[in-house]
Design an enzyme around this catalytic site. Structure first.
Site, PDB file in Angstrom:
ATOM      1  N   TYR A 127       0.837  -1.187   0.000  1.00  0.00           N
ATOM      2  CA  TYR A 127       0.000   0.000   0.000  1.00  0.00           C
ATOM      3  C   TYR A 127       0.876   1.243   0.000  1.00  0.00           C
ATOM      4  O   TYR A 127       1.823   1.344   0.784  1.00  0.00           O
ATOM      5  CB  TYR A 127      -0.913   0.036   1.229  1.00  0.00           C
ATOM      6  N   GLN A 187     -10.765  -0.102   1.057  1.00  0.00           N
ATOM      7  CA  GLN A 187     -11.229  -0.922  -0.073  1.00  0.00           C
ATOM      8  C   GLN A 187     -10.054  -1.555  -0.824  1.00  0.00           C
ATOM      9  O   GLN A 187     -10.166  -2.671  -1.351  1.00  0.00           O
ATOM     10  CB  GLN A 187     -12.140  -0.108  -1.006  1.00  0.00           C
ATOM     11  N   ASN A 210      -3.391   5.554   6.287  1.00  0.00           N
ATOM     12  CA  ASN A 210      -4.137   6.285   7.321  1.00  0.00           C
ATOM     13  C   ASN A 210      -4.898   5.305   8.205  1.00  0.00           C
ATOM     14  O   ASN A 210      -4.747   4.086   8.090  1.00  0.00           O
ATOM     15  CB  ASN A 210      -5.063   7.315   6.670  1.00  0.00           C
ATOM     16  N   SER A 233       6.043   8.301  14.598  1.00  0.00           N
ATOM     17  CA  SER A 233       7.497   8.121  14.534  1.00  0.00           C
ATOM     18  C   SER A 233       8.160   8.591  15.825  1.00  0.00           C
ATOM     19  O   SER A 233       7.662   9.481  16.506  1.00  0.00           O
ATOM     20  CB  SER A 233       8.039   8.933  13.347  1.00  0.00           C
ATOM     21  N   GLN A 255      12.482  14.211  13.201  1.00  0.00           N
ATOM     22  CA  GLN A 255      11.343  13.345  13.518  1.00  0.00           C
ATOM     23  C   GLN A 255      10.114  14.169  13.859  1.00  0.00           C
ATOM     24  O   GLN A 255       8.998  13.826  13.468  1.00  0.00           O
ATOM     25  CB  GLN A 255      11.682  12.409  14.694  1.00  0.00           C
ATOM     26  N   HIS A 258       7.461  15.213  11.288  1.00  0.00           N
ATOM     27  CA  HIS A 258       6.597  14.223  10.634  1.00  0.00           C
ATOM     28  C   HIS A 258       5.139  14.407  11.023  1.00  0.00           C
ATOM     29  O   HIS A 258       4.229  14.219  10.217  1.00  0.00           O
ATOM     30  CB  HIS A 258       7.000  12.803  11.047  1.00  0.00           C
ATOM     31  N   GLU A 323      12.177   3.509  18.174  1.00  0.00           N
ATOM     32  CA  GLU A 323      12.222   3.175  16.745  1.00  0.00           C
ATOM     33  C   GLU A 323      13.602   3.535  16.176  1.00  0.00           C
ATOM     34  O   GLU A 323      14.266   2.713  15.560  1.00  0.00           O
ATOM     35  CB  GLU A 323      11.114   3.962  16.043  1.00  0.00           C
ATOM     36  N   HIS A 324      14.008   4.793  16.358  1.00  0.00           N
ATOM     37  CA  HIS A 324      15.336   5.256  15.932  1.00  0.00           C
ATOM     38  C   HIS A 324      16.139   5.598  17.185  1.00  0.00           C
ATOM     39  O   HIS A 324      15.618   6.266  18.090  1.00  0.00           O
ATOM     40  CB  HIS A 324      15.246   6.537  15.105  1.00  0.00           C
ATOM     41  N   ASP A 357      16.706   7.242   6.759  1.00  0.00           N
ATOM     42  CA  ASP A 357      15.398   7.379   6.113  1.00  0.00           C
ATOM     43  C   ASP A 357      15.508   7.241   4.595  1.00  0.00           C
ATOM     44  O   ASP A 357      14.602   6.722   3.947  1.00  0.00           O
ATOM     45  CB  ASP A 357      14.804   8.771   6.412  1.00  0.00           C
ATOM     46  N   GLU A 411       0.631 -38.783  26.399  1.00  0.00           N
ATOM     47  CA  GLU A 411      -0.257 -37.645  26.149  1.00  0.00           C
ATOM     48  C   GLU A 411      -1.677 -38.091  25.799  1.00  0.00           C
ATOM     49  O   GLU A 411      -2.525 -37.268  25.446  1.00  0.00           O
ATOM     50  CB  GLU A 411       0.320 -36.745  25.038  1.00  0.00           C
ATOM     51  N   HIS A 416      -1.710 -41.398  17.344  1.00  0.00           N
ATOM     52  CA  HIS A 416      -0.343 -40.990  17.051  1.00  0.00           C
ATOM     53  C   HIS A 416       0.602 -42.185  17.210  1.00  0.00           C
ATOM     54  O   HIS A 416       1.463 -42.436  16.361  1.00  0.00           O
ATOM     55  CB  HIS A 416       0.101 -39.866  17.994  1.00  0.00           C
TER      56      HIS A 416
END
Lengths: 430, 430
Positions: A127, A187, A210, A233, A255, A258, A323-324, A357, A411, A416
């Site tokens: 995406y 969709q 989003n 971020s 950062q 963003h 994250e960073h 990045d 068991e 088995h």
């Protein structure tokens, strides 16, 4: 930035509460998205056309973006951006090729062969958001690892637009996307998960989006694989008195720009540096085009944490699992063994986070909100399955039969045990 | 078993619909589980004690299972089962050690070092069901890969019981569990995800459980990592006229006895073999202790699919992506390249699937319901994070600056560009 002091445990608990509070503020679109997915499963392309009209105000007859449109994008792209994309691609490829796993075979026991095949996922959907959140760098970061994994079919979906960003189409073509479809939102995720006449059903979906896209990914999870659901971020900077406050401030702002929800966190054992960074932040904010966003991020979510010692700086950052993570210290590499949890680590005063990045070749799709405790950067390993295989000869089964049947009976799983006992030559009473 | 014929696409679509119908029949315990999690977060150990009373009818003061109780289990276990567990452990270890990743470093460009650290997850929780669903083999399969990954703290939780199955405690001790806690159900998952005074907060939770446990794992996902949510067990057998119908029937039943919802699927190009397997199934069912369960599984969910060709057998099985796949054909290994999607593959007439459940050393925690298209067996790779690291020297930043800033400006992220431009020596107008 707001200052916090205290033990690693106390501070990380405070920040965890703030994360949780943020998560609760997220609007819930579960029902709307479930309805969209249901309609796409029922009506296929017809539903996609109808949603393109409703959400994108576009009349779409053919979903696939044509070869001509892509060729045109190569005409239109800024030639210097094209060069930069090609160089970034080269670096991403050379880094990610190290992640290719060969599988293995183990044939050390008579009559027994065991092994692991590493097989590419067959069909992947990526995406790519439209509008201002369309990042060609993200196209490279999502598609190239799949390509290197050997995924034969990679389909990109992106919302229909009067005019596509040429850099997005060029990045897709450079990275070897199989087809591009103009379909967006929940969709698009539904179409990839279940297939329509035009859009192929895939096995895994990656890429940012989003809240509708993220919610749809959660809902189709299980039907298909998905990558992580990214939060805002974050950057964590560990800096001591050797750090350059101007550089640190600039990296924190990279950062912060963003998203208002982005988090910039400075951990330092130097009050002087903390003071200098605050001054530098203010100075740099005043001339930043995205000042409003960056200022809100810094003032609301930014934190400076003052610790007593170097040990505490790392202990705290490991609790945060950012994250960073930048280590803005002399001889930064010497601290690598102290890092337990971080998505991507940037060592030294010159390794500014935006290098990762765009350019270094490490992936910029990273675990957020402390999930670096258990998640990794997107990589080639996300686009393969590991299939085990086993071969036992008749003699090997005869040798192993007693242990296997003992365990099966213990068991309470008699069928088995019988599957072993029924094989010719097996006699567990020996 | 019910017979199906038709193209791979048609048959896989029929089976996919059946899976979806099954998923819808699952009861929904979301609200009950959310309430349990909320209470454990609020009241900690007090909530756990109260739920132990309510759900397990046990008064629990100390959650940790004592060293004495574990030592006692070693006294009580059947010595032959102990030997079998030790041999299984040896095989699981020797297989999974091949999955250890060393990480890498790339230092081919002047002033640039990039690499990937492979770090163990720090704290893992393993859920082990109580009662008749308590499988010591599953303890080994969940704990040993974590141990081999280097996870320093592994906590096992299992419902409180008047008397623990000694094999469960022995398996836990053999595999190197750090501590065992007697707490079960959704409340155990909540305790591991958020921590209480007695139970440590972990980073990832694995292990099978009932619908409450599975629902709780889904709800805490994101706060902690989880393994797959397993559906009913499945076996797919590809067999031609060379197969032994008695063996094939026994192997199909070994899955069918797990659960009324378990699926056994035979794909063959031989009508004669299909007929013989049906006869053998009936004969073997009549003397099976778990006949009722196995019969319902075979009659409701079992399928025989007759194809025209060997190619079609594999094409169809790749669409189904079974958890377990047996290739009951002469020279079975020669068909390995035809397999695209399967959790664990068993090659040849003697490699009965229960060998993998207990003994071969390959993992028995496997992707179900077609998710082998994108998921793998549980492995060492599930207990590590891969952390990227990057170092750029001043000169390397100066060299890369133009490309990086071009890309940043083209995406409208000026602070990203400035973080590079602000570094001493960088002049992007050159």
């Amino acid at each position: 930035m707001k200052r916090l002091t205290g033990s690693a445990k106390v501070i990380s608990a405070i920040l965890a509460q703030e994360y949780a509070a943020y998560a609760k503020t997220q609007d819930n679109f579960d029902d709307i998205v479930a309805e969209i997915i249901k309609n796409v499963r029922k009506d296929g392309d017809k539903a996609l056309t109808s949603y393109a009209k409703q959400f994108d105000n576009m009349s779409i007859e053919t979903f696939e973006v044509s070869r001509e449109t892509i060729d045109q994008a190569f005409e239109e792209i800024d030639p210097e951006v094209l060069v930069a994309l090609k160089n970034a691609k080269r670096n991403i490829e050379s880094y990610h090729k190290h992640q290719v796993e060969p599988g293995f075979v183990d044939a050390k026991t008579d009559g027994v062969v065991r092994g692991q095949l590493v097989l590419p996922i067959e069909k992947v959907g990526v995406y790519v958001p439209g509008g201002t959140a369309a990042y060609p760098s993200s196209v490279l970061m999502n598609v190239l690892p799949a390509k290197i994994a050997g995924v034969p079919e990679i389909y990109m979906v992106t919302p229909p637009q009067e005019k596509f960003n040429p850099a997005i189409l060029v990045a897709a073509a450079l990275s070897g996307v199989t087809k591009i479809f103009q379909v967006g939102g929940a969709q698009a995720i539904a179409a990839l998960a279940y297939g329509t006449a035009s859009i192929p059903k895939v096995d895994k979906i990656t890429g940012p989006g989003n809240i509708f896209v993220a919610t749809a990914k959660k809902q189709v999870f299980g039907q298909v694989g998905i990558d992580m659901i990214a939060g805002p971020s974050e950057i964590g900077v560990i800096a001591d008195q050797s750090a350059n406050a101007t550089y640190v401030a600039a990296d924190l702002l990279s950062q912060a720009e963003h998203d208002r929800l982005a988090r910039a966190i400075l951990v330092t054992n130097s009050v002087r540096l903390a003071d200098e960074v605050d001054l530098a932040l203010e100075a740099q904010l005043q001339t930043l085009p995205r000042e409003a966003i960056a200022r809100e991020s810094i003032e609301t979510n930014g934190r400076t944490i003052i610790t007593e010692s170097v040990e505490e700086m790392f202990e705290l950052m490991n609790e945060l699992a950012p994250e960073h993570l930048e280590v803005a210290m002399d001889d930064a590499i010497s601290y690598l063994p102290k890092i337990k949890n971080a998505g991507s680590i940037f060592l030294g005063h010159y390794t500014s986070e935006p290098i990762g990045d765009y350019y270094a070749g490490t992936n910029h799709v990273l675990p957020t909100s402390g999930t670096a405790r258990f998640y990794s950067a997107l990589g080639v390993y996300d686009f393969v399955k590991r299939s085990q295989f086993t071969y036992y000869s008749q003699d090997a089964v005869i040798t192993a039969a007693k242990d296997i049947t003992k365990l099966a009976y213990s068991e309470g799983l008699q069928a088995h045990a019988r599957a072993i006992e029924i094989r010719e030559g097996v006699n567990v009473d020996d």
